[in-house]
Motif scaffolding. Structure first.
Motif, PDB file in Angstrom:
ATOM      1  N   PHE A 164      13.531 -27.490 -19.228  1.00 22.63           N
ATOM      2  CA  PHE A 164      14.648 -27.467 -20.181  1.00 22.63           C
ATOM      3  C   PHE A 164      15.603 -28.663 -20.012  1.00 22.63           C
ATOM      4  O   PHE A 164      16.411 -28.914 -20.892  1.00 22.63           O
ATOM      5  N   TYR A 171      17.163 -20.732 -22.125  1.00 21.15           N
ATOM      6  CA  TYR A 171      16.028 -19.958 -21.626  1.00 21.15           C
ATOM      7  C   TYR A 171      16.545 -18.698 -20.963  1.00 21.15           C
ATOM      8  O   TYR A 171      17.438 -18.766 -20.107  1.00 21.15           O
ATOM      9  N   ALA A 285      16.177 -21.383 -28.449  1.00 21.52           N
ATOM     10  CA  ALA A 285      16.276 -20.349 -27.413  1.00 21.52           C
ATOM     11  C   ALA A 285      14.911 -19.713 -27.199  1.00 21.52           C
ATOM     12  O   ALA A 285      14.156 -19.511 -28.143  1.00 21.52           O
ATOM     13  N   ARG A 286      14.616 -19.394 -25.966  1.00 21.71           N
ATOM     14  CA  ARG A 286      13.334 -18.775 -25.652  1.00 21.71           C
ATOM     15  C   ARG A 286      13.558 -17.661 -24.627  1.00 21.71           C
ATOM     16  O   ARG A 286      14.231 -17.876 -23.612  1.00 21.71           O
ATOM     17  N   ASP A 288      11.573 -14.880 -22.262  1.00 20.08           N
ATOM     18  CA  ASP A 288      10.283 -14.460 -21.705  1.00 20.08           C
ATOM     19  C   ASP A 288      10.523 -13.528 -20.533  1.00 20.08           C
ATOM     20  O   ASP A 288      11.528 -13.646 -19.834  1.00 20.08           O
TER      21      ASP A 288
ATOM     22  N   PRO B  13       6.667 -30.971 -21.734  1.00 22.04           N
ATOM     23  CA  PRO B  13       6.446 -31.461 -20.360  1.00 22.04           C
ATOM     24  C   PRO B  13       5.201 -30.828 -19.740  1.00 22.04           C
ATOM     25  O   PRO B  13       4.699 -29.819 -20.244  1.00 22.04           O
ATOM     26  N   LYS B 262       7.175 -20.506 -35.313  1.00 19.53           N
ATOM     27  CA  LYS B 262       7.425 -20.226 -33.895  1.00 19.53           C
ATOM     28  C   LYS B 262       6.478 -19.108 -33.484  1.00 19.53           C
ATOM     29  O   LYS B 262       6.609 -17.974 -33.947  1.00 19.53           O
ATOM     30  N   ASN B 269       4.665 -10.265 -29.240  1.00 23.26           N
ATOM     31  CA  ASN B 269       4.550  -9.226 -28.218  1.00 23.26           C
ATOM     32  C   ASN B 269       4.526  -7.844 -28.873  1.00 23.26           C
ATOM     33  O   ASN B 269       3.701  -6.996 -28.565  1.00 23.26           O
ATOM     34  N   ALA B 289       4.163 -12.696 -22.308  1.00 21.77           N
ATOM     35  CA  ALA B 289       3.780 -14.089 -22.527  1.00 21.77           C
ATOM     36  C   ALA B 289       3.915 -14.821 -21.196  1.00 21.77           C
ATOM     37  O   ALA B 289       4.895 -14.618 -20.483  1.00 21.77           O
ATOM     38  N   GLY B 291       4.496 -17.796 -21.079  1.00 22.43           N
ATOM     39  CA  GLY B 291       5.615 -18.683 -21.369  1.00 22.43           C
ATOM     40  C   GLY B 291       5.423 -20.077 -20.797  1.00 22.43           C
ATOM     41  O   GLY B 291       4.339 -20.664 -20.896  1.00 22.43           O
ATOM     42  N   TYR B 292       6.467 -20.581 -20.173  1.00 22.23           N
ATOM     43  CA  TYR B 292       6.465 -21.964 -19.697  1.00 22.23           C
ATOM     44  C   TYR B 292       5.782 -22.160 -18.354  1.00 22.23           C
ATOM     45  O   TYR B 292       5.609 -23.288 -17.909  1.00 22.23           O
TER      46      TYR B 292
END
Lengths: 388, 388
Positions: A164, A171, A285-286, A288, B13, B262, B269, B289, B291-292
């Motif tokens: 981020f 996040y 915005a995310r 998780d 990234p 998105k 979910n 998820a 996720g990152y």
């Protein structure tokens, strides 16, 4: 007559619960070479149903490999036996002439052992060996499973914060923890600089307010152009209801067989997504949930945690020899030591984060919290400071 | 006159994109000791706005540390410049007398380099160095960033499968990937036995049907008493719409600045939660998820991936010397080698998983897929076989 030991695993698996099993089996074999050692499948359910693994059939190399494997190799259960169920479990143990029953788990597991102890009237030894990523057992400085889980969480938030920095936004990472915020707070264990994430933490020990959350995020975005948040699935609103129950409504919320609200899931994610979309419109915005990763990600098994879990298994056999009780990890003279404590001191109780671990605003660690997490979960990875 | 190089990072990234940066800087310093090396912050945006880091101010130790750090140390951008934006970028490069512009990223990034090449008319060299966890660049056997991400995903599903052996139920893990299913399919890289999870994989290359999904899960539950599923966020229904768009409706779905739906978020979910609750009522099910985590978890940086990313950065400087192009990772004679390919062969194209990587049912890897993933992502952890 050779002794008979029964071992079982209860509650959520961890990265190192199998080390405790391996340590116990090794210690029994060392102390009592003729003993019969049985593993009950799926906790007390296996004892009740007579569903056992005989460890004499398991080669030492496989036991060692299992020790290094996350999960619960015997299978686990969410059953919380009442007196009648415990009666069946006790009968199961008597049927195979068990001398000791060792149950590896958290506060529910120790509660079961307490009921069984009372029902058995001294005819056999009941031992509880600690295990929980929640770190919420009374009498313990920390619990086996927590360090590995905390290390995953610290690394996860360090990583997301780097992500981020590169692509700014908000996040929110949801972390397991129904009543205790230790695991969520571990997200901040590797913060060094003031602008490192997570910038905000929300734990069940402090009441959660959506309005205050939005204010906190806004302030952080103004300051750092990004905002990384760690939040416990178990955060509760002022009225004492879980956040997800407050949002969805007591009648609509999903519950498990024990009536516990299902905390994580899309309802909670959506609650945060909606709050952020309304409170900070147009901002990336995310949300998780880290989900099951902290409690068993095979790439984040901490060596200290693995060793302590193994030792807790070994020590549990000494506790059995002494008639039963709970194994507790104490921090004495700068190191972790195993001590026997009464089951009643641990059973069905919850240890919360000490009040002074959090700053007054409730969203940051205070020095005692920082000291605790940095001691338990030393920084593992050096990072180069980005140019943004 | 000493040469001037500009380097930037674009798109999401990865765990190793900074290795490519470090490799490029080191190679420029080796070849052209007097060169000026500038890093543009947040991709082409930094070039347009003249926002640079001068690498001569950065000590070698910090560059090495940055190489080992996930994220994008220069900052990244989701901007996909059109011709007018590219004109501004070109002006920015001309203003500082740049001789070469190296842009590290995926297919959008290579597309930008193609536009810039056409606009500049040979006045400077434009190089694209590959980076993407999606593994979806044409001409490449695989892309820097993919192996680390795949290793995380393989380990995550191995770990969750162990968790669900202990406490049976259904697990759906949603994995990044809009158009290509490589990363989701990597979930199966470490499967050994037929009953190992993930038991089902769903990728964007095959149409997704909720009814078929429920049937697949039912069959798996009957067979193994648990079902671990890996699904790409980009799975699409028969009509070519993303699953989330099919569920939420084209008018209600969230979109980014480029009009892309998105994909991940609580809608997706919830779609799986609802489908499972209706299709298999009463069964324990959990949808999360990843996720990152796959693209930057600091504990899962693969050494081969890091080395190749560094070498791609070094090789990019040779490509600049030769007038520009795209760096591609080819697999030749049992090893990965760097080759120069034309930008036009990569730019704005998507490589999908080869048809033969999947079995006819679309939910399992076929042998060519197994061979590919096992070659790229060798099993990292030995596990002991559980008793359940």
């Amino acid at each position: 007559m050779p002794k008979t030991f029964v071992i079982a695993q209860g509650g959520g698996p961890t990265a190192v619960i199998n080390q405790t099993l391996a340590g116990a089996v090794a210690e029994i074999e060392r102390r009592y070479p003729d003993a019969r050692i049985l593993g009950a499948r799926h906790g007390v359910r296996g004892v009740r149903d007579g569903d056992y693994v005989d460890f004499s059939d398991v080669p030492p190399a496989r036991m060692r490999a299992i020790g290094n494997t996350p999960g619960a190799a015997l299978g686990s259960t969410r059953d919380k036996p009442d007196a009648a169920y415990c009666e069946q479990v006790l009968k199961g143990l008597q049927k195979i002439n068990a001398d000791a029953f060792m149950y590896i788990g958290g506060n529910d597991t120790s509660g079961t052992q307490q009921i069984l102890t009372d029902a058995a009237g001294g005819s056999m030894a009941f031992v509880h060996a600690p295990k929980t990523i929640d770190n919420d057992l009374m009498e313990n400085d920390h619990t086996p499973g927590f360090i590995s889980a905390g290390e995953f969480v610290a690394g996860a938030f360090q990583s997301v914060d780097l992500d981020f920095r590169a692509l700014p936004g908000i996040y929110v990472g949801i972390v397991m923890g129904r009543h205790a915020g230790f695991l969520t707070a571990a997200a901040a264990a590797w913060r060094d600089d003031e602008d490192d994430g997570p910038h905000l933490i929300y734990v069940p020990e402090r009441p959660f307010s959506t309005a205050r959350f939005i204010d906190d995020v806004k302030r952080t975005m103004d300051k750092y152009k990004r905002c990384v948040v760690a939040v416990s699935e178990g955060v509760t609103t002022e009225d004492g209801k879980s956040l997800v129950e407050s949002i969805v409504g007591a009648d609509k919320v999903e519950r498990d067989a024990h009536g516990n609200v299902k905390l994580s899931g899309s309802d909670l994610n959506r609650a945060f997504e909606t709050a952020l979309a309304n409170g900070l419109p147009g901002k990336r915005a995310r949300v998780d949930a880290l989900g099951y990763m902290p409690r068993g990600y095979i790439g984040a098994i901490n060596a200290t945690d693995a060793r302590e879990a193994y030792e807790a298994g070994q020590y549990a056999i000494q506790v059995a020899e002494e008639g039963g009780g709970s194994v507790a990890l104490k921090y004495e003279g700068g190191k972790t030591v195993m001590r026997k404590v009464p089951l009643s001191a641990v059973a069905a109780k919850t240890r919360h984060m000490p009040e002074d671990f959090l700053a007054a605003d409730g969203t940051h660690l205070a020095q005692p919290g920082i000291d605790y997490f940095k001691r338990l979960i030393p920084r593992k990875y050096e990072v180069g400071r980005p140019f943004v």
